[in-house]
Design a protein around this motif. Structure first.
Motif, PDB file in Angstrom:
ATOM      1  N   GLU A  29       0.645  -0.800  -0.232  1.00 39.07           N
ATOM      2  CA  GLU A  29       0.201  -0.436   0.224  1.00 39.07           C
ATOM      3  C   GLU A  29       0.771   1.197  -0.383  1.00 39.07           C
TER       4      GLU A  29
ATOM      5  N   ARG B  85       1.220   7.643  10.447  1.00 36.55           N
ATOM      6  CA  ARG B  85       1.628   6.125  10.215  1.00 36.55           C
ATOM      7  C   ARG B  85       2.789   7.004   9.136  1.00 36.55           C
TER       8      ARG B  85
ATOM      9  N   SER C 293      -8.699   4.664   4.772  1.00 35.47           N
ATOM     10  CA  SER C 293      -7.589   4.399   3.778  1.00 35.47           C
ATOM     11  C   SER C 293      -6.707   4.698   2.585  1.00 35.47           C
ATOM     12  N   ASP C 294      -5.419   5.137   3.145  1.00 31.01           N
ATOM     13  CA  ASP C 294      -4.618   5.308   2.239  1.00 31.01           C
ATOM     14  C   ASP C 294      -5.004   4.900   0.641  1.00 31.01           C
ATOM     15  N   ARG C 295      -4.488   3.572   1.027  1.00 37.08           N
ATOM     16  CA  ARG C 295      -5.290   3.087  -0.424  1.00 37.08           C
ATOM     17  C   ARG C 295      -6.389   3.921  -1.408  1.00 37.08           C
TER      18      ARG C 295
END
Length: 157
Positions: free
Chosen positions: A23, A51, A85-87
């Motif tokens: 990711e 993160r 989410s970063d995705r």
């Protein structure tokens, strides 16, 4: 310090752990600067325990894309607290993979750099991550930089 204008970058790194595909992770930063020309060094300040901070303690490679005024939505998206989410955040953003680090580089950015961490300096509630610049490019010479001043994104002029 809100009276000090700062450029806005998207700092990215690749986390190989989540799922089988890995990711991309991103963070908006206004504390980013050139430290040295010889050797070429750049620095970003990351919040301790974030993160990105945790990822950059494990991974040495990271990248930064200098955002243009037309990319304000990217800066806002990656600066959100309690975000998704970063995705999903990367889904509709055009980017390429850096040839050296494999990190995401934002399409249309005014400049991009790929770095390898050389030093980490804890400074209060942040860590200064100093990286050797491995590659630098100017994907777009058009547009003006996105600037952060008095708690808001702004443009020059």
């Amino acid at each position: 310090m809100s009276r000090l204008a700062a450029g806005v970058v998207l700092v990215t790194a690749y986390d190989p752990d989540p799922g089988l595909d890995g990711e991309d992770v991103g963070m908006t930063a206004t504390a980013f600067l050139s430290v040295s020309l010889d050797p070429p060094l750049a620095m970003v300040s990351v919040r301790n325990g974030s993160r990105m901070d945790e990822l950059l303690t494990e991974r040495e490679e990271w990248a930064a894309s200098v955002l243009s005024e037309s990319q304000r939505h990217i800066a806002g998206r990656f600066a959100m607290k309690g975000r998704i989410s970063d995705r999903l955040l990367f889904d509709d953003i055009p980017y390429t993979r850096g040839a050296v680090t494999g990190c995401a580089l934002v399409g249309g950015a005014l400049a991009t750099v790929e770095c390898r961490t050389e030093q980490r300096v804890v400074a209060g509630d942040h860590t200064l991550v100093i990286g050797r610049v491995l590659s630098a490019a100017q994907p777009s010479s058009d547009g003006s930089p996105l600037v952060y001043f008095r708690g808001r994104y702004r443009t020059l002029g």
